[in-house]
Design a protein around this motif. Structure first.
Motif, PDB file in Angstrom:
ATOM      1  N   ARG A 249       0.837  -1.197   0.000  1.00 39.01           N
ATOM      2  CA  ARG A 249       0.000   0.000   0.000  1.00 39.01           C
ATOM      3  C   ARG A 249       0.874   1.250   0.000  1.00 39.01           C
ATOM      4  O   ARG A 249       1.999   1.240   0.502  1.00 39.01           O
ATOM      5  CB  ARG A 249      -0.910   0.032   1.241  1.00 39.01           C
ATOM      6  CG  ARG A 249      -1.778  -1.221   1.410  1.00 39.01           C
ATOM      7  CD  ARG A 249      -2.886  -1.289   0.379  1.00 39.01           C
ATOM      8  NE  ARG A 249      -3.784  -2.408   0.640  1.00 39.01           N
ATOM      9  CZ  ARG A 249      -3.714  -3.594   0.034  1.00 39.01           C
ATOM     10  NH1 ARG A 249      -2.758  -3.816  -0.864  1.00 39.01           N
ATOM     11  NH2 ARG A 249      -4.574  -4.550   0.315  1.00 39.01           N
TER      12      ARG A 249
ATOM     13  N   GLN B   7     -11.304   9.284   0.027  1.00 42.22           N
ATOM     14  CA  GLN B   7      -9.877   9.072  -0.225  1.00 42.22           C
ATOM     15  C   GLN B   7      -8.996   9.808   0.785  1.00 42.22           C
ATOM     16  O   GLN B   7      -7.794   9.569   0.849  1.00 42.22           O
ATOM     17  CB  GLN B   7      -9.517   9.528  -1.642  1.00 42.22           C
ATOM     18  CG  GLN B   7     -10.222   8.778  -2.745  1.00 42.22           C
ATOM     19  CD  GLN B   7      -9.907   7.284  -2.739  1.00 42.22           C
ATOM     20  OE1 GLN B   7      -8.820   6.875  -2.363  1.00 42.22           O
ATOM     21  NE2 GLN B   7     -10.873   6.478  -3.130  1.00 42.22           N
TER      22      GLN B   7
ATOM     23  N   ILE C 183      -7.506  10.208   4.168  1.00 41.23           N
ATOM     24  CA  ILE C 183      -7.279   9.381   5.361  1.00 41.23           C
ATOM     25  C   ILE C 183      -7.415  10.207   6.629  1.00 41.23           C
ATOM     26  O   ILE C 183      -7.901   9.738   7.653  1.00 41.23           O
ATOM     27  CB  ILE C 183      -5.891   8.723   5.299  1.00 41.23           C
ATOM     28  CG1 ILE C 183      -5.769   7.841   4.050  1.00 41.23           C
ATOM     29  CG2 ILE C 183      -5.619   7.900   6.552  1.00 41.23           C
ATOM     30  CD1 ILE C 183      -4.373   7.313   3.806  1.00 41.23           C
TER      31      ILE C 183
ATOM     32  N   GLU D  28      -7.362   4.410  11.217  1.00 42.98           N
ATOM     33  CA  GLU D  28      -7.833   4.457   9.833  1.00 42.98           C
ATOM     34  C   GLU D  28      -6.847   3.771   8.891  1.00 42.98           C
ATOM     35  O   GLU D  28      -7.257   3.078   7.942  1.00 42.98           O
ATOM     36  CB  GLU D  28      -8.065   5.905   9.404  1.00 42.98           C
ATOM     37  CG  GLU D  28      -8.627   6.077   8.000  1.00 42.98           C
ATOM     38  CD  GLU D  28      -9.981   5.418   7.794  1.00 42.98           C
ATOM     39  OE1 GLU D  28     -10.343   5.200   6.618  1.00 42.98           O
ATOM     40  OE2 GLU D  28     -10.680   5.116   8.781  1.00 42.98           O
ATOM     41  N   ILE D  29      -5.557   3.960   9.119  1.00 41.36           N
ATOM     42  CA  ILE D  29      -4.552   3.285   8.299  1.00 41.36           C
ATOM     43  C   ILE D  29      -4.716   1.780   8.407  1.00 41.36           C
ATOM     44  O   ILE D  29      -4.700   1.057   7.392  1.00 41.36           O
ATOM     45  CB  ILE D  29      -3.124   3.696   8.729  1.00 41.36           C
ATOM     46  CG1 ILE D  29      -2.812   5.138   8.316  1.00 41.36           C
ATOM     47  CG2 ILE D  29      -2.095   2.731   8.149  1.00 41.36           C
ATOM     48  CD1 ILE D  29      -2.519   5.336   6.858  1.00 41.36           C
TER      49      ILE D  29
ATOM     50  N   ALA E 219       0.401   5.474   0.916  1.00 34.77           N
ATOM     51  CA  ALA E 219      -0.385   6.616   1.375  1.00 34.77           C
ATOM     52  C   ALA E 219       0.379   7.877   0.997  1.00 34.77           C
ATOM     53  O   ALA E 219       1.607   7.909   1.079  1.00 34.77           O
ATOM     54  CB  ALA E 219      -0.614   6.554   2.880  1.00 34.77           C
TER      55      ALA E 219
ATOM     56  N   ARG F  53      -7.362   0.119   9.078  1.00 36.93           N
ATOM     57  CA  ARG F  53      -8.599  -0.272   8.396  1.00 36.93           C
ATOM     58  C   ARG F  53      -8.390  -0.399   6.888  1.00 36.93           C
ATOM     59  O   ARG F  53      -8.997  -1.255   6.226  1.00 36.93           O
ATOM     60  CB  ARG F  53      -9.704   0.758   8.675  1.00 36.93           C
ATOM     61  CG  ARG F  53     -11.080   0.347   8.176  1.00 36.93           C
ATOM     62  CD  ARG F  53     -12.095   1.437   8.404  1.00 36.93           C
ATOM     63  NE  ARG F  53     -11.886   2.571   7.510  1.00 36.93           N
ATOM     64  CZ  ARG F  53     -12.306   2.602   6.232  1.00 36.93           C
ATOM     65  NH1 ARG F  53     -12.935   1.578   5.710  1.00 36.93           N
ATOM     66  NH2 ARG F  53     -12.102   3.671   5.496  1.00 36.93           N
ATOM     67  N   ARG F  54      -7.487   0.426   6.339  1.00 37.48           N
ATOM     68  CA  ARG F  54      -7.278   0.435   4.892  1.00 37.48           C
ATOM     69  C   ARG F  54      -6.173  -0.528   4.429  1.00 37.48           C
ATOM     70  O   ARG F  54      -5.987  -0.696   3.224  1.00 37.48           O
ATOM     71  CB  ARG F  54      -6.926   1.854   4.427  1.00 37.48           C
ATOM     72  CG  ARG F  54      -8.054   2.847   4.652  1.00 37.48           C
ATOM     73  CD  ARG F  54      -7.663   4.243   4.199  1.00 37.48           C
ATOM     74  NE  ARG F  54      -8.687   5.217   4.528  1.00 37.48           N
ATOM     75  CZ  ARG F  54      -9.170   6.113   3.667  1.00 37.48           C
ATOM     76  NH1 ARG F  54      -8.705   6.169   2.431  1.00 37.48           N
ATOM     77  NH2 ARG F  54     -10.112   6.971   4.047  1.00 37.48           N
TER      78      ARG F  54
ATOM     79  N   ILE G  71      -3.903   4.007  -0.997  1.00 35.13           N
ATOM     80  CA  ILE G  71      -5.037   3.893  -0.070  1.00 35.13           C
ATOM     81  C   ILE G  71      -5.597   5.249   0.340  1.00 35.13           C
ATOM     82  O   ILE G  71      -6.523   5.319   1.141  1.00 35.13           O
ATOM     83  CB  ILE G  71      -4.656   3.097   1.192  1.00 35.13           C
ATOM     84  CG1 ILE G  71      -3.511   3.787   1.949  1.00 35.13           C
ATOM     85  CG2 ILE G  71      -4.309   1.662   0.842  1.00 35.13           C
ATOM     86  CD1 ILE G  71      -3.233   3.165   3.314  1.00 35.13           C
ATOM     87  N   GLY G  72      -5.049   6.338  -0.204  1.00 40.48           N
ATOM     88  CA  GLY G  72      -5.579   7.654   0.120  1.00 40.48           C
ATOM     89  C   GLY G  72      -4.478   8.647   0.426  1.00 40.48           C
ATOM     90  O   GLY G  72      -3.293   8.360   0.271  1.00 40.48           O
TER      91      GLY G  72
END
Length: 329
Positions: free
Chosen positions: A170, A271, A273, A323-324, A172, A326-327, A222-223
């Motif tokens: 991923r 999108q 985060i 949140e991280i 970010a 979760r993604r 992931i955002g």
């Protein structure tokens, strides 16, 4: 173990600070976390390791396993494979594989070998070299039973960062609300897509001939994370509004290749985060104490309104780490 890089083709957006704080908070929340310093400037390592330990680390850096660079040195020189890493324990459930300035020497080798990953004759070394950082972090992660590995990288789109990003599940994107960060998105999106396609294509073409540990990562964005916002009502300061309004559309267009019309406001954008305030008055104190800003105490020199700022920082990074996670799946 999932691998994540906080990356933008723009310096000064706080990638290292975010990586340091996110690693601390993930560990605090119970996630075994490995930080891997792949930025030759080594700011993450300097933030984690004391000055005396840093001097010893680098003076004895030729000892295999102590730094990222020493682990890949034989690969760089064409004399062997990656060396057994020795991740350092930073805190409960938190580890680091330190960086070193000499990692920049790996850049030329990586650039030369990338051109050969689809070659009919020299592809084997090319793939071994390009996958070295991925194989290294997998090995280090197994040693400490890490659930998440965080790469710290510089802002360039060079061969070293390419090798890091092809080792990432991923990505970010940290952003400052300014023209430079948005220009970075224009470069980052197409470039990383090209890297992913080339790397996955090379591996797929040789799938039956590859060692099992050489596997493709998704490199999926992931955002984005917006920094330097005004805490009141979670709205950026007025001077940044022009650029903040453009973030959702530009992220969709250049990173996700989606239409940039009818996009939501950044605060409601799925999108996005999160928002990170620039905790400017706390940063020097945190650097001296070698602590995250959310762990600062009065003994570290904070006072007055800074106590509330520390509490807000803790809430901010708790939400960001949650949140991280979760993604990441």
């Amino acid at each position: 173990m999932k691998t994540l890089a906080l990356f933008n083709n723009k310096g000064g957006v706080g990638k290292t600070t975010l990586t340091f704080h996110l690693g601390r908070m993930l560990a605090r929340q119970g996630t075994r976390t490995l930080m891997v310093d792949c930025d030759p400037q080594c700011n993450l390592t300097a933030a984690v390791v004391g000055e005396d330990d840093l001097e010893d680390l680098w003076e004895r850096s030729e000892a295999p396993g102590r730094t990222v660079a020493s682990c890949v040195e034989l690969v760089r020189r064409g004399r062997g494979d990656i060396q057994e890493p020795e991740p350092r324990e930073v805190d409960d459930r938190l580890f680091i594989l330190p960086g070193e300035l000499s990692l920049s020497l790996f850049e030329q080798t990586l650039a030369e070998e990338w051109a050969k990953i689809r070659s009919s004759q020299s592809w084997e070394r090319a793939i071994d070299v390009t996958s070295a950082l991925d194989r290294l972090v997998r090995l280090a992660g197994r040693q400490v039973n890490a659930e998440v590995a965080l790469f710290d990288v510089g802002p360039s789109l060079g061969a070293l960062n390419r090798a890091v990003l092809v080792a990432c599940d991923r990505i970010a994107v940290p952003l400052a609300p300014d023209i430079f960060s948005l220009q970075g998105l224009r470069n980052l999106g197409p470039t990383t897509r090209g890297w992913r396609e080339d790397w996955h294509g090379a591996l797929e073409a040789r799938r039956q001939q590859l060692q099992p540990e050489i596997a493709s990562r998704e490199m999926r964005p992931i955002g984005y994370i917006v920094q330097q916002h005004l805490a009141r009502a979670d709205r950026p300061v007025e001077g940044y509004q022009k650029w903040v309004r453009r973030i959702p559309g530009d992220y969709r267009k250049f990173v996700l290749e989606l239409p940039d019309d009818d996009v939501p406001d950044v605060v409601k954008d799925p999108q996005c985060i999160g928002f990170i305030k620039h905790f400017s008055s706390l940063v020097p104190l945190a650097q001296v104490a070698r602590k995250p800003v959310f762990d600062l105490k009065q003994a570290d020199g904070i006072g007055g309104g800074q106590v509330q700022a520390v509490a807000r920082a803790r809430q901010t990074f708790e939400a960001l780490a949650t949140e991280i996670k979760r993604r990441l799946p």
